[in-house]
Design a protein around this motif. Structure first.
Motif, short mmCIF file in Angstrom:
data_model
loop_
_atom_site.label_atom_id
_atom_site.label_comp_id
_atom_site.label_asym_id
_atom_site.label_seq_id
_atom_site.Cartn_x
_atom_site.Cartn_y
_atom_site.Cartn_z
N VAL A 12 0.14 20.98 0.58
CA VAL A 12 0.52 20.14 -0.10
C VAL A 12 2.03 19.58 0.37
O VAL A 12 2.97 20.05 0.70
N VAL A 13 1.67 18.11 0.56
CA VAL A 13 2.87 17.25 1.54
C VAL A 13 3.24 16.20 0.64
O VAL A 13 2.44 15.15 0.55
N PRO A 14 4.38 16.12 -0.19
CA PRO A 14 4.91 15.13 -0.93
C PRO A 14 5.39 14.06 0.12
O PRO A 14 6.09 14.43 1.04
N VAL A 15 4.89 12.74 -0.07
CA VAL A 15 5.53 11.74 0.83
C VAL A 15 5.89 10.61 0.38
O VAL A 15 5.34 9.88 -0.73
N TYR A 16 7.39 9.96 0.44
CA TYR A 16 8.00 8.83 -0.23
C TYR A 16 8.65 8.28 0.98
O TYR A 16 9.60 8.62 1.56
N ILE A 94 -1.97 28.21 -1.26
CA ILE A 94 -1.52 26.84 -1.44
C ILE A 94 0.12 26.64 -0.72
O ILE A 94 0.85 27.48 -1.28
N ALA A 95 0.07 25.85 0.25
CA ALA A 95 1.36 26.11 1.11
C ALA A 95 2.01 24.52 0.45
O ALA A 95 1.30 23.42 0.33
N ILE A 96 3.35 24.43 0.26
CA ILE A 96 4.13 23.37 -0.21
C ILE A 96 5.16 23.17 0.83
O ILE A 96 5.85 24.04 1.19
#
Ligand code: UDP
Ligand code: MG
Length: 319
Positions: A12-16, A94-96
């Motif tokens: 899981v990779v949040p991108v902003y 699940i990897a964050i």
């Protein structure tokens, strides 16, 4: 007939606003995840970027069936993006990880090793932090220690959201409906078998931090209000202490009036005291307001995030 590969790992990779970073992030992650020789998916959560992050992410997804993109309708914040990633992940682990490569993707392999040994949560503990301002390092060190002293939940210090969690931990987290989430605290709260892997935090690959002071303050107050009532108790203790002090001062004034006859007229000290107490009262109201605002958010029951589109989720991976 070809067999659909089972997804073992979700990343899981949040991108902003990460147009300078997302490609390199993808390449590094792909290399690491391919080396596991097991099925995986990488989910980029585009948290309302104003640059070309979504286009680049969409292109990567079109070319590589392992890549999925969730596009938020606007910026909901890093913690919410991580939550959406976990909600949509289908792996057994699940990897964050942050997109900016401050957390080295290669460490995920160490985390997987621990997971295979039977740990349910493998969290990354930061030894050194490169390329971050002294202000950030000092405030973050202080924050984790203050939070620890304020709560009974065992939240490890100097630990970010960079971690690997088992499917059952992810399912437990999905059952917690709270808004204003402090994800790393919630992961500690749900329990299970937890272990740390240590790593050195690298410099950001490119671009600037997406956590300005305003977001840091919101993040810190979410952490404290979600895991501690101490600030409210502090208001009570302070109130009781101040009442006792003022009671003593009333006694002194009465004593002076009755036995010495010399009551000193002092406007300056009166004004100072009045300002001090008004300041104190407003501060306490502010603390209470922080909690009430969050209660209000819960009462409204709005969803934590709105998704405008999902890319790559209907693909079947064949080998
Ligand atoms: N991020 C996000 N939404 C935000 C702010 C940040 O999804 O509103 C993402 C960002 O793209 C990055 C991660 O959260 O992948 C961590 O942000 P950043 O590296 O800027 O924070 P820092 O490491 O400076 O604390
Ligand atoms: Mg960063």
């Amino acid at each position: 007939m070809m067999k659909a590969t089972e997804i073992i790992y979700s990343v899981v990779v949040p991108v902003y606003n990460e147009e300078l970073v997302i490609n390199e992030c993808y390449k590094r992650l792909k290399k690491v995840m391919d080396s596991t020789k097991e099925g995986y998916e990488i989910i980029f959560i585009n948290d309302g970027s104003k640059d070309n992050t979504l286009e680049i992410g969409g292109n990567i997804s079109n070319l590589d069936p392992n890549i999925k993109v969730i596009n938020f309708s606007r910026n909901f914040g890093h913690q919410v993006a991580v939550t959406a990633g976990m909600d949509n992940a289908c792996g057994k682990a699940i990897a964050i990880i942050d997109a900016d490569l401050q957390d080295p993707p290669e460490v995920i392999l160490d985390m997987i090793k621990k997971w295979k040994e039977g740990f349910d949560v493998v969290y990354g503990k930061r030894l050194k932090r490169k390329g971050e301002t002294l202000f950030k390092k000092v405030t973050s060190k202080a924050f984790y220690r203050i939070l620890k002293s304020m709560t009974t939940v065992d939240i490890p210090v100097d630990t970010g959201d960079f971690r690997l969690i088992d499917r059952k931990v992810c399912d437990a987290l999905k059952q917690l409906p709270e808004r204003n989430r402090y994800v790393r605290g919630l992961v500690s709260w749900v329990g299970f078998k937890q272990v740390a892997v240590e790593y050195n935090r690298e410099e950001r690959f490119a671009g600037e931090t997406k956590y300005p002071l305003k977001k840091m303050i919101k993040f810190a107050s979410d952490g404290i209000t979600a895991f501690s009532y101490k600030p409210l108790k502090f208001a009570t203790y302070l109130g009781v202490g101040m009442s006792m002090l003022s009671f003593i001062s009333i006694l002194i004034v009465i004593y002076q009036k009755l036995f010495t006859g010399s009551t000193t007229a002092g406007w300056a000290s009166l004004v100072a005291i009045s300002l001090f107490f008004n300041g104190l009262i407003l501060t306490m109201l502010g603390i209470i307001g922080e909690y009430i605002g969050r209660i209000y958010d819960e009462a409204k029951g709005r969803p934590q995030y709105i998704i405008s589109e999902k890319i790559g989720f209907d693909k079947v991976i064949n080998h």
